[in-house]
Design a protein around this motif. Structure first.
Motif, PDB file in Angstrom:
ATOM      1  N   ASP A 105       0.829  -1.208   0.000  1.00 37.75           N
ATOM      2  CA  ASP A 105       0.000   0.000   0.000  1.00 37.75           C
ATOM      3  C   ASP A 105       0.861   1.255   0.000  1.00 37.75           C
ATOM      4  N   ASP A 106       1.950   1.242   0.774  1.00 39.55           N
ATOM      5  CA  ASP A 106       2.833   2.403   0.816  1.00 39.55           C
ATOM      6  C   ASP A 106       3.436   2.688  -0.553  1.00 39.55           C
ATOM      7  N   ILE A 107       3.878   1.633  -1.236  1.00 43.78           N
ATOM      8  CA  ILE A 107       4.495   1.825  -2.549  1.00 43.78           C
ATOM      9  C   ILE A 107       3.467   2.350  -3.548  1.00 43.78           C
ATOM     10  N   ALA A 108       2.243   1.838  -3.468  1.00 41.09           N
ATOM     11  CA  ALA A 108       1.201   2.294  -4.387  1.00 41.09           C
ATOM     12  C   ALA A 108       0.812   3.747  -4.119  1.00 41.09           C
ATOM     13  N   ASN A 164       4.852   5.673  -3.442  1.00 37.33           N
ATOM     14  CA  ASN A 164       5.939   5.219  -4.308  1.00 37.33           C
ATOM     15  C   ASN A 164       7.226   4.972  -3.525  1.00 37.33           C
ATOM     16  N   GLU A 165       7.090   4.587  -2.257  1.00 37.43           N
ATOM     17  CA  GLU A 165       8.255   4.192  -1.471  1.00 37.43           C
ATOM     18  C   GLU A 165       7.795   3.311  -0.314  1.00 37.43           C
ATOM     19  N   ALA A 166       8.677   2.421   0.112  1.00 38.03           N
ATOM     20  CA  ALA A 166       8.350   1.463   1.173  1.00 38.03           C
ATOM     21  C   ALA A 166       8.753   2.042   2.521  1.00 38.03           C
ATOM     22  N   THR A 167       7.909   2.895   3.070  1.00 36.45           N
ATOM     23  CA  THR A 167       8.242   3.558   4.331  1.00 36.45           C
ATOM     24  C   THR A 167       7.878   2.728   5.550  1.00 36.45           C
ATOM     25  N   ARG A 168       6.920   1.833   5.410  1.00 39.91           N
ATOM     26  CA  ARG A 168       6.403   1.135   6.588  1.00 39.91           C
ATOM     27  C   ARG A 168       7.466   0.273   7.261  1.00 39.91           C
TER      28      ARG A 168
END
Length: 645
Positions: A568-571, A574-578
């Motif tokens: 969901d973060d990437i969508a 546009n980055e994997a923050t979680r």
């Protein structure tokens, strides 16, 4: 019903629904037109929150009679010389604002160009255009809008109260004024208790002066200068310290090539930059300008031009996040100065001026009980030599000679009991008063002047086994020892993770997580980045991924939930923050439990060592939860608190 061509009036009203949402939208369009005309002074007058009147007057170059007649027609503009929508260098360009306003309100435009012998005026009443007529006007333009939405009464029902609409107009003027410090803005009207007036600022510090006018001196005192450039994108402005924050993001101002915007990507970048130093329910205060080639940004994505789309959004986001994080590191142990002001406000009882007596105290005696001072002699003249409280030279020598101290019993037995005391009785010191009641020294060791000259001073005491009181050259510093040490431990943990990498643990049986194929593709594109954080993924057929390894720091975690959150973060961003947030959260928890606890007594050497480490550690001005770790009280402020200044 068969297909038919809509009338020009209906078309304009539909367009007005897209461009004109509320009175603040009208003010925005008119002020932007004035700025595009080269105005150096813009005056705005409103009534009833803009519902009944909005008048914008400027000293720009004005229009000729021919231009004025075309200005109220749809899609007529002077701001697109080559019809290139990717080379927009003005605030307006669509040519829809004036006809849209005229379609739903009563619009009057008076203007005069320097080449014209006199001014010209035109009216548009609910879409009905009048003729261009001569008008008496100096150089510039005056646009008056009355009875907004009278032609579409249903729209009036969706407007808010007059005060709410008036506040929205004020916010819009402030936002535009920040981007143009060399222009004077004024906002007045019968619906405003206090008009706004932002004089034009000049010189190299013009931007800072305008920021002080709009946001106040507190932000100026607690802001970090931001200046960076990368691949043709330039970022300048100011960002507030983490301890200077607000409850929402309304004081986050972004300008792209001088245009105020509210962009979700930029808001997310600010959250990412402050994620490690700010509580999740608080928002930073920033004023940032992004300048880049107009071909690298599309401003034609919203009728009101409030949103923009960058050709390389990741470049802009990376520049913004990296610049703010670098500024935070350079700020070191710096904390907000508002903490001291709040502390002084709390210390001052009921907000009273310490130089004035509080209620119940009149300067002559205690009035809360039954005691009342002796009656004053009649007449204006008073002889101090007859006062019961006049200096008595023999009192000190009597006491020093071992004279017998006079007690309350002696008073009761005297003839003067109930009246003014005898001077000898009034002046004799109390028994044992010469000796201190307790050791008032915070530390038996002398003050180290070199240490006192350091930013956080020299430790002098520990209060309630949790707060360190340090003395500086011009004040004192109060440190929360647990919060400060928690940040120090946290920073050391992060350095260790960055140096050694995130250790991963291999799963005995890989965890298969079913996802939409789009989410699987996004995760696979970020597989290398996730592996650096200890999460090893691989594709497992259509619509699924297999988790081979997880970060050891997370221990027993919900793998499926984590992978879905990452997708969901990437969508969304546009980055994997979680994943990084989870790792930081674990490190913060470890730092919290591994730091000096509240209630632990520290030796002077330990307190000074903590202060020195805070000075050398970036981000030590706030704890992992965003709370300040120290506040400073200047000696001048303390003296004001006690009425000495």
């Amino acid at each position: 019903m068969s297909v038919r061509q809509l009338s020009e009036t209906v078309i304009n009203r539909i367009a007005a629904g897209e461009v004109i949402e509320r009175p603040a939208s009208v003010v925005k369009e008119l002020v932007e037109n004035a700025l595009d005309a080269g105005a150096s002074r813009i005056e705005v007058v409103t009534a009833a929150g803009g519902k009944t009147l909005m008048r914008v007057t400027d000293d720009g170059k004005g229009m000729t009679a021919h231009d004025l007649a075309l200005a109220v027609e749809r899609h007529c503009t002077s701001k697109l010389a080559e019809d290139d929508l990717m080379d927009i260098r003005t605030l307006g360009f669509r040519g829809e604002a004036l006809p849209s306003i005229g379609a739903v309100a009563r619009l009057t435009i008076a203007t005069r160009n320097a080449e014209e012998p006199h001014g010209w005026e035109i009216t548009v009443d609910g879409g009905a255009k009048g003729e261009v007529a001569p008008s008496a006007l100096n150089r510039g333009t005056r646009v008056e809008v009355r009875d907004l939405f009278f032609a579409t009464p249903a729209r009036l029902k969706f407007l808010k109260t007059d005060r709410a609409e008036s506040t929205a107009i004020s916010d819009m003027i402030k936002r535009i004024a920040l981007a143009h410090p060399h222009v004077r803005f004024s906002l007045s009207g019968p619906d405003r208790r206090q008009p706004l007036d932002f004089p034009a600022a000049t010189g190299p510090d013009a931007r800072m002066a305008r920021i002080a006018q709009v946001l106040g001196d507190d932000f100026v005192d607690n802001a970090m200068a931001i200046e960076a450039e990368r691949e043709g994108v330039r970022l300048v402005g100011f960002a507030g310290l983490p301890t200077f924050h607000r409850a929402n993001a309304l004081q986050q101002f972004f300008f792209v090539n001088g245009r105020p915007v509210r962009d979700k990507m930029l808001l997310g970048a600010i959250r990412g930059a402050y994620a490690d130093v700010l509580a999740r329910d608080r928002s930073a205060v920033v004023v940032l300008d992004i300048d880049l080639d107009p071909h690298q940004v599309d401003v034609n994505v919203h009728p009101a031009k409030a949103d923009v789309r960058f050709r390389d959004g990741q470049l802009v986001r990376g520049l913004l996040v990296g610049s703010i994080k670098r500024a935070l590191v350079e700020a070191g142990h710096r904390a907000s100065s508002t903490g001291a002001k709040e502390a002084l406000d709390f210390a001052r009882p009921n907000g009273l001026d310490p130089r004035r007596p509080a209620s119940g105290y009149a300067g002559g005696g205690y009035t809360g009980g039954s005691y009342s001072p002796p009656p004053r002699p009649s007449g204006d003249a008073q002889d101090w030599r007859t006062s019961a409280f006049r200096p008595f030279e023999g009192a000190a020598s009597t006491a020093d000679a071992g004279g017998e101290h006079i007690t309350a019993t002696a008073f009761e037995g005297s003839a003067n009991y109930g009246g003014p005391p005898h001077p000898a009785q009034a002046q004799v010191p109390l028994a044992g008063f010469e000796a201190p009641s307790a050791d008032a020294r915070a530390d038996a060791e002398p003050v180290d002047e070199a240490m006192q000259a350091r930013p956080l001073g020299a430790a002098r005491a520990q209060v309630h086994a949790n707060y360190i009181v340090a003395q500086t050259e011009d004040g004192l510093v109060i440190v929360d020892q647990h919060a400060a040490h928690e940040r120090l431990v946290y920073e050391r943990l992060k350095e260790a993770l960055a140096a050694k990498g995130v250790a991963s643990q291999m799963l005995l049986i890989p965890e298969v997580v079913e996802l939409a194929q789009d989410d699987v593709d996004r995760l696979m594109e970020r597989a290398d980045e996730l592996a650096e954080c200890g999460l090893v993924l691989e594709s497992f057929g259509p619509g699924a991924v297999a988790v081979r390894e997880t970060p050891a720091l997370l221990g027993d975690t919900d793998i499926r939930g984590l992978v879905r959150d990452l997708a969901d973060d990437i969508a969304d961003l546009n980055e994997a923050t979680r994943l990084r947030e989870k790792l930081d959260h674990v490190a913060a928890t470890m730092a919290c439990h591994g730091s000096v606890r509240s209630g632990r007594r520290l030796r002077p050497q330990e307190m000074n060592a903590l202060l020195r480490e805070m000075e050398a550690t970036p981000l030590s001005g706030q704890c992992n939860h965003g709370r300040p770790t120290w506040i400073e009280l200047k000696l001048n402020d303390i003296e004001k608190l006690f009425g000495r200044r």
